[in-house]
Design an enzyme around this catalytic site. Structure first.
Site, PDB file in Angstrom:
ATOM      1  N   CYS A  41       5.019 -46.434 131.674  1.00  0.00           N
ATOM      2  CA  CYS A  41       4.413 -46.854 132.940  1.00  0.00           C
ATOM      3  C   CYS A  41       3.531 -45.794 133.584  1.00  0.00           C
ATOM      4  CB  CYS A  41       5.513 -47.281 133.912  1.00  0.00           C
ATOM      5  SG  CYS A  41       6.708 -48.401 133.181  1.00  0.00           S
ATOM      6  N   HIS A  77       4.789 -45.919 143.129  1.00  0.00           N
ATOM      7  CA  HIS A  77       5.137 -46.583 141.872  1.00  0.00           C
ATOM      8  C   HIS A  77       5.845 -47.895 142.208  1.00  0.00           C
ATOM      9  CE1 HIS A  77       5.568 -46.826 137.615  1.00  0.00           C
ATOM     10  NE2 HIS A  77       6.890 -46.912 137.676  1.00  0.00           N
ATOM     11  N   GLU A 110      12.202 -42.858 144.513  1.00  0.00           N
ATOM     12  CA  GLU A 110      10.847 -42.494 144.918  1.00  0.00           C
ATOM     13  C   GLU A 110      10.786 -42.163 146.407  1.00  0.00           C
ATOM     14  OE1 GLU A 110       6.227 -43.961 144.350  1.00  0.00           O
ATOM     15  OE2 GLU A 110       7.849 -45.404 143.957  1.00  0.00           O
ATOM     16  N   LYS A 161       2.266 -53.464 143.440  1.00  0.00           N
ATOM     17  CA  LYS A 161       2.915 -54.250 142.380  1.00  0.00           C
ATOM     18  C   LYS A 161       3.483 -55.551 142.940  1.00  0.00           C
ATOM     19  CE  LYS A 161       4.326 -50.529 139.183  1.00  0.00           C
ATOM     20  NZ  LYS A 161       3.742 -49.350 139.852  1.00  0.00           N
ATOM     21  N   HIS A 170       3.671 -55.480 137.676  1.00  0.00           N
ATOM     22  CA  HIS A 170       3.760 -54.183 137.006  1.00  0.00           C
ATOM     23  C   HIS A 170       3.011 -54.278 135.678  1.00  0.00           C
ATOM     24  CE1 HIS A 170       4.970 -50.430 135.500  1.00  0.00           C
ATOM     25  NE2 HIS A 170       6.234 -50.407 135.902  1.00  0.00           N
ATOM     26  N   PHE A 194       9.536 -44.672 132.342  1.00  0.00           N
ATOM     27  CA  PHE A 194      10.701 -44.535 131.482  1.00  0.00           C
ATOM     28  C   PHE A 194      10.481 -43.330 130.563  1.00  0.00           C
ATOM     29  CE2 PHE A 194      12.274 -49.243 131.353  1.00  0.00           C
ATOM     30  CZ  PHE A 194      12.860 -49.050 132.583  1.00  0.00           C
TER      31      PHE A 194
END
Length: 405
Positions: free
Chosen positions: A165, A297, A308, A329, A334, A393
């Site tokens: 990502c 994010h 976050e 998003k 996403h 990830f």
């Protein structure tokens, strides 16, 4: 040793669930429009997750001939359309020496997933023993970058980045560093992803991080992420080169930092994210009180959002209360490896137009996300510097800093 050169953005292009160009995407950001809908592709009825931010009304025959379509996976098609918009806006022609000093670096997490999916179906379900001879050139992660380089005659550094990502942010950060160091004068950069097909969604279902109804970042009742697809492509250019030709400068890429959690393959670390946030501000020579907005994010998962927010709150200290942070998003989904590129558009809109894109779907206050998340409605605000976060990830973090020019 040559000093650090300034880097600016002189062109932008996109296709995503909110629109087929930048103007349509900006309009959707202003309206707080949701691009998430029921998925429409083969075997969707076999999926537990049936929603996504899919690009509708996509007709590749409107842009490419039959031979090109046989070579281009959907993620490459999206890339080439967005690149054409960005190059047109920039006004650049890559002939002669400029083509030799220009390159392309793009992010994608998985490359040609539609090609994988179609050909697995051909071999395993339909029991055919042959696949199309262009399967490998279509599915390879660098396909989009290579076709962009060929389309515009870009003979400089050209490659793709795959860091889940964070792929697009890593790609754009590397493009920034190449121009800043003098390795290139112009870079086409950004990213794309198109894994909204049966296999692409089924794989993500296994992680049990997907929402069945909506993406609600930072809201206490959030229940997971929603996949999207599309591309965002930008022209990054050395400032003096852009100034001398009278280019319209959209924003300056002022800094970039990346870090690794080195901790867990899926669970994020607030410390790793914070180091990337602080590093981006240090790279840009900015203090926390100069940043007005962060494009988060903000996936809508419990783990990401609270981690976050903790990272941002700690990095900004007393200035966190005056900071706006939103996750787009919630609107465009996403886009995995392409997500940072589409999200950079919200940063440009904030700097150029003074409009902060909202976090839509926000319903319940969460004390673990106690920041100004610009809930549900876009906001007019003058900001001069922004950050764009991407946390992947594998514990890979990449943060870009932009400023108004």
């Amino acid at each position: 040793m040559r000093g650090k050169r300034r880097v600016v953005i002189t062109g932008a292009g996109t296709i995503n669930a909110l629109g087929h160009d930048v103007a349509q995407t900006f309009a959707a950001f202003r309206e707080g429009r949701c691009g998430i809908s029921q998925l429409d592709f083969c075997d969707v009825g076999r999926l537990a997750i049936k929603i996504g931010a899919q690009v509708h009304n996509w007709n590749p025959e409107s842009y490419f001939n039959r031979q090109q379509i046989s070579l281009y996976d959907k993620f490459t098609q999206f890339t080439l359309l967005a690149a054409a918009q960005a190059v047109e806006q920039s006004g650049l022609i890559f002939d002669g020496d400029l083509g030799l000093r220009s390159g392309v670096v793009l992010g994608t997490a998985a490359g040609g997933v539609n090609t994988w999916d179609e050909n697995y179906r051909t071999v395993y379900e339909e029991q055919k023993n042959r696949v199309h001879p262009f399967v490998v050139p279509k599915l390879m992660n660098n396909a989009a970058a290579s076709h962009v380089s060929m389309e515009y005659g870009l003979h400089g550094p050209s490659f793709s980045v795959a860091t889940a990502c964070a792929s697009s942010n890593h790609a754009m950060g590397l493009a920034y560093q190449m121009i800043s160091s003098g390795a290139a004068s112009v870079m086409l950069t950004g990213g794309s992803e198109s894994m909204l097909c049966f296999g692409g969604v089924k794989a993500w279902e296994g992680l049990r991080v997907m929402s069945k109804d909506a993406c609600r970042p930072f809201s206490a009742n959030r229940n997971g992420m929603v996949q999207g697809e599309g591309a965002g492509i930008f022209v990054f250019e050395e400032y003096e080169h852009a100034r001398l030709r009278g280019a319209d400068i959209l924003a300056e890429v002022a800094g970039f930092a990346m870090s690794s959690d080195a901790q867990d393959i899926v669970m994020p670390s607030a410390l790793g994210a914070e180091r990337a946030i602080l590093g981006a501000m240090l790279s840009a020579g900015m203090n926390p009180d100069q940043i007005g907005y962060i494009n988060a994010h903000g996936t809508g998962t419990a783990a990401n959002d609270k981690t976050e927010c903790a990272a941002v709150a700690h990095a900004f200290g007393s200035h966190a209360d005056r900071l706006m942070i939103s996750s787009t998003k919630s609107m465009h989904g996403h886009l995995i490896g392409g997500t940072g590129a589409v999200e950079l558009l919200a940063c440009i809109m904030a700097l150029r137009e003074g409009v902060i894109a909202p976090t839509i779907g926000f319903e319940e206050y969460d004390p673990e996300c106690a920041l100004d998340v610009v809930p549900n409605t876009a906001r007019e605000a003058r900001v001069h510097a922004v950050l764009s976060n991407a946390f992947a990830f594998g514990g890979l973090n990449a943060v870009l800093a932009l400023r108004k020019v």
